[in-house]
Design a protein around this motif. Structure first.
Motif, PDB file in Angstrom:
ATOM      1  N   GLU A 125       0.818  -1.223   0.000  1.00 14.65           N
ATOM      2  CA  GLU A 125       0.000   0.000   0.000  1.00 14.65           C
ATOM      3  C   GLU A 125       0.846   1.266   0.000  1.00 14.65           C
ATOM      4  N   GLN A 126       2.158   1.113   0.083  1.00 16.78           N
ATOM      5  CA  GLN A 126       2.984   2.308   0.288  1.00 16.78           C
ATOM      6  C   GLN A 126       2.925   3.352  -0.828  1.00 16.78           C
ATOM      7  N   PRO A 127       2.821   2.947  -2.107  1.00 14.26           N
ATOM      8  CA  PRO A 127       2.689   4.014  -3.114  1.00 14.26           C
ATOM      9  C   PRO A 127       1.462   4.896  -2.836  1.00 14.26           C
ATOM     10  N   ARG A 128       0.362   4.255  -2.484  1.00 12.23           N
ATOM     11  CA  ARG A 128      -0.874   5.003  -2.195  1.00 12.23           C
ATOM     12  C   ARG A 128      -0.735   5.821  -0.903  1.00 12.23           C
ATOM     13  N   ALA A 129      -0.160   5.208   0.116  1.00  9.60           N
ATOM     14  CA  ALA A 129      -0.031   5.891   1.410  1.00  9.60           C
ATOM     15  C   ALA A 129       0.831   7.152   1.274  1.00  9.60           C
ATOM     16  N   VAL A 130       1.920   7.016   0.536  1.00 10.44           N
ATOM     17  CA  VAL A 130       2.821   8.159   0.332  1.00 10.44           C
ATOM     18  C   VAL A 130       2.118   9.228  -0.506  1.00 10.44           C
ATOM     19  N   ALA A 131       1.408   8.802  -1.551  1.00  9.97           N
ATOM     20  CA  ALA A 131       0.672   9.768  -2.389  1.00  9.97           C
ATOM     21  C   ALA A 131      -0.347  10.524  -1.536  1.00  9.97           C
ATOM     22  N   ASP A 132      -1.059   9.810  -0.661  1.00  9.62           N
ATOM     23  CA  ASP A 132      -2.069  10.467   0.175  1.00  9.62           C
ATOM     24  C   ASP A 132      -1.442  11.444   1.173  1.00  9.62           C
ATOM     25  N   THR A 133      -0.271  11.101   1.665  1.00 10.41           N
ATOM     26  CA  THR A 133       0.408  11.993   2.619  1.00 10.41           C
ATOM     27  C   THR A 133       0.860  13.283   1.928  1.00 10.41           C
ATOM     28  N   LEU A 134       1.083  13.185   0.618  1.00  9.45           N
ATOM     29  CA  LEU A 134       1.537  14.359  -0.141  1.00  9.45           C
ATOM     30  C   LEU A 134       0.379  15.189  -0.710  1.00  9.45           C
ATOM     31  N   LEU A 135      -0.809  14.602  -0.672  1.00  9.98           N
ATOM     32  CA  LEU A 135      -1.950  15.200  -1.365  1.00  9.98           C
ATOM     33  C   LEU A 135      -2.247  16.629  -0.910  1.00  9.98           C
ATOM     34  N   GLY A 136      -2.382  17.510  -1.874  1.00 13.09           N
ATOM     35  CA  GLY A 136      -2.812  18.876  -1.596  1.00 13.09           C
ATOM     36  C   GLY A 136      -1.791  19.736  -0.876  1.00 13.09           C
ATOM     37  N   ARG A 137      -0.526  19.331  -0.894  1.00 13.30           N
ATOM     38  CA  ARG A 137       0.484  20.103  -0.165  1.00 13.30           C
ATOM     39  C   ARG A 137       1.146  21.177  -1.027  1.00 13.30           C
ATOM     40  N   LEU A 138       0.887  21.128  -2.336  1.00 12.67           N
ATOM     41  CA  LEU A 138       1.610  22.013  -3.250  1.00 12.67           C
ATOM     42  C   LEU A 138       0.613  22.933  -3.960  1.00 12.67           C
ATOM     43  N   ASN A 139       0.851  24.244  -3.943  1.00 13.25           N
ATOM     44  CA  ASN A 139      -0.067  25.119  -4.677  1.00 13.25           C
ATOM     45  C   ASN A 139       0.454  25.384  -6.098  1.00 13.25           C
ATOM     46  N   GLU A 140      -0.310  26.193  -6.874  1.00 13.96           N
ATOM     47  CA  GLU A 140       0.054  26.413  -8.296  1.00 13.96           C
ATOM     48  C   GLU A 140       1.411  27.107  -8.419  1.00 13.96           C
ATOM     49  N   ARG A 141       1.774  27.870  -7.396  1.00 14.06           N
ATOM     50  CA  ARG A 141       3.048  28.593  -7.479  1.00 14.06           C
ATOM     51  C   ARG A 141       4.234  27.727  -7.053  1.00 14.06           C
ATOM     52  N   GLY A 142       3.968  26.436  -6.812  1.00 14.57           N
ATOM     53  CA  GLY A 142       5.063  25.539  -6.428  1.00 14.57           C
ATOM     54  C   GLY A 142       5.452  25.694  -4.965  1.00 14.57           C
ATOM     55  N   GLU A 143       4.574  26.363  -4.175  1.00 10.92           N
ATOM     56  CA  GLU A 143       4.868  26.518  -2.747  1.00 10.92           C
ATOM     57  C   GLU A 143       4.222  25.402  -1.954  1.00 10.92           C
ATOM     58  N   LEU A 144       4.836  25.140  -0.830  1.00 13.08           N
ATOM     59  CA  LEU A 144       4.348  24.090   0.049  1.00 13.08           C
ATOM     60  C   LEU A 144       3.321  24.682   1.008  1.00 13.08           C
ATOM     61  N   ILE A 145       2.172  24.028   1.120  1.00 18.34           N
ATOM     62  CA  ILE A 145       1.163  24.483   2.060  1.00 18.34           C
ATOM     63  C   ILE A 145       1.066  23.455   3.183  1.00 18.34           C
ATOM     64  N   LEU A 146       1.218  23.928   4.404  1.00 16.27           N
ATOM     65  CA  LEU A 146       1.019  23.049   5.556  1.00 16.27           C
ATOM     66  C   LEU A 146       0.116  23.794   6.535  1.00 16.27           C
ATOM     67  N   ASP A 147      -1.149  23.925   6.161  1.00 15.75           N
ATOM     68  CA  ASP A 147      -2.103  24.703   6.961  1.00 15.75           C
ATOM     69  C   ASP A 147      -2.197  24.213   8.396  1.00 15.75           C
ATOM     70  N   GLU A 148      -1.950  22.899   8.556  1.00 14.41           N
ATOM     71  CA  GLU A 148      -2.138  22.335   9.890  1.00 14.41           C
ATOM     72  C   GLU A 148      -1.084  22.804  10.888  1.00 14.41           C
ATOM     73  N   ILE A 149      -0.004  23.399  10.415  1.00 13.42           N
ATOM     74  CA  ILE A 149       0.994  23.932  11.343  1.00 13.42           C
ATOM     75  C   ILE A 149       0.454  25.242  11.910  1.00 13.42           C
ATOM     76  N   ARG A 150      -0.290  25.121  13.008  1.00 14.25           N
ATOM     77  CA  ARG A 150      -0.889  26.339  13.558  1.00 14.25           C
ATOM     78  C   ARG A 150       0.070  27.053  14.508  1.00 14.25           C
TER      79      ARG A 150
END
Ligand code: F6R
Length: 368
Positions: A15-40
């Motif tokens: 399952e690791q290809p899927r697990a890794v893909a899910d962990t990366l999901l939605g972390r990158l915006n169109e400008r190539g920046e990393l989004i980590l909203d959960e880091i409050r």
């Protein structure tokens, strides 16, 4: 449900290809920046951090060792890694400028929980990397990065480990981005490389036959060694831990450069020695590991070498050669651990052990 696999562990390895893909999901915006909203934790606070301390146990601790190399390189913030059970008992130096990062698949490990309680009492900020929604450790932390591995049922951690690595990379790159360090420019390139990681893992899984054959060949070995350098060193430690847990045989991981300081005395005729070779880089790391292979080979050991497919010298020094995909040095562990997980799972299966429930072990250790 094991979905046709003999063990949950084997299913989770695949399952690791899927697990890794899910962990990366939605972390990158169109400008190539990393989004980590959960880091409050505010960017201002993160810019003031002058030390990072990673605390974790077992496999999660080894993920932390890899994280240290990556985080220090990308952010230039000093980073320590410590086994959680040792942490609070030595009166560690932490203050409000310290960022404590804790890694726990279950989020319930008592040693880790006690370590973060101690850290917060000293005023440190705590970020948890965790796979279990709403578990105690994330609830008691200032922020959480969830790994999206899905439930891990096999006692030996596999997809837990690779997704922890990915979450650590994301945190390191995010800190570099927030602090505007010189490696900020590399962030987009590294994120693109991370996005190709599921494919790299899949490639390793598709070539599993060689590793399965190897496990059958080594089924009666009393001892196996693992060598690595730089981030290959924690990979060696984790490969050895998997074998101890599942196959109950003596297995040890060493920093390859330490070989001549003692462990080389263990090398004998036909001893299986796994060696993780780093990619060719600006430094001499890979050349040094290749000469370590020659040293153990000269003493009759059976060398199982994990290296990039086009590393002809490494191939020539190998009794068995396992091809790794082309990756940046810091990201290589995510692919390099796959054959070691498969090897331990298969060896224990052939030996007739219960792979999902190894003796004496519990999935989450809720007592100190
Ligand atoms: C090894 C393993 C253990 C755990 C350790 C920490 O395969 O599973 O070493 O990694 O007990 O557990 P968590 O991550 O749940 O805190």
């Amino acid at each position: 449900q094991k979905q046709g696999y003999d063990w949950y562990m084997r299913k989770e390895i695949f399952e690791q290809p899927r697990a890794v893909a899910d962990t990366l999901l939605g972390r990158l915006n169109e400008r190539g920046e990393l989004i980590l909203d959960e880091i409050r934790i505010s960017p201002e606070t993160l810019r003031r951090i002058d030390k990072i301390v990673i605390v974790a146990c077992g496999t999660a601790f080894y993920a932390g060792l890899v994280a240290k190399y990556a985080i220090e390189h990308w952010t230039r913030i000093p980073c320590e890694v410590e086994v959680a059970s040792e942490f609070r008992y030595r009166d560690p130096i932490i203050d409000p400028m310290t960022l404590v990062v804790t890694i726990s698949q279950s989020g319930e490990t008592a040693d880790t929980l006690m370590a973060i309680r101690h850290a917060r009492e000293q005023g440190a900020k705590v970020i948890a990397i965790c796979n279990t929604n709403g578990a105690t450790i994330p609830r008691e932390s200032d922020a959480v990065i969830y790994t999206h591995a899905g439930p891990e049922i096999g006692v030996a951690s596999t997809k837990g480990f690779t997704t922890q690595l990915v979450a650590c990379y994301l945190l390191g790159l995010y800190l570099a981005q927030v602090r505007g360090m010189k490696y900020g420019d590399e962030i987009a390139a590294l994120l693109r490389e991370l996005e190709r990681m599921p494919e790299a893992i899949q490639g390793m899984l598709d070539n599993q036959q060689q590793v399965l054959d190897l496990a059958r060949e080594f089924v009666n070995e009393p001892s196996v060694l693992f060598l690595g350098r730089h981030v290959g060193y924690p990979v060696a430690l984790e490969g050895a831990l998997k074998l101890k847990e599942l196959a109950y045989i003596h297995a040890e991981g060493f920093a390859a450069g330490e070989l001549k300081h003692g462990p080389i005395a263990l090398i004998r005729e036909d001893l299986p020695v796994f060696v993780v070779v780093p990619p060719r880089g600006r430094d001499q790391l890979r050349d040094k590991v290749v000469s370590n292979i020659a040293e153990v080979r000269a003493r009759g050991a059976k060398t199982i070498v994990l290296a990039e497919a086009d590393d002809e010298e490494a191939r020539a020094a190998a009794a068995v050669f396992i091809e790794l995909p082309k990756l940046s040095t810091l990201l290589q562990p995510v692919a390099a651990i796959i054959p070691l997980q498969l090897f331990a799972c298969e060896l224990a299966t052939v030996q007739g052990h219960d792979v999902d429930q190894p003796r004496n072990l519990a999935k989450s250790v809720t007592v100190e």
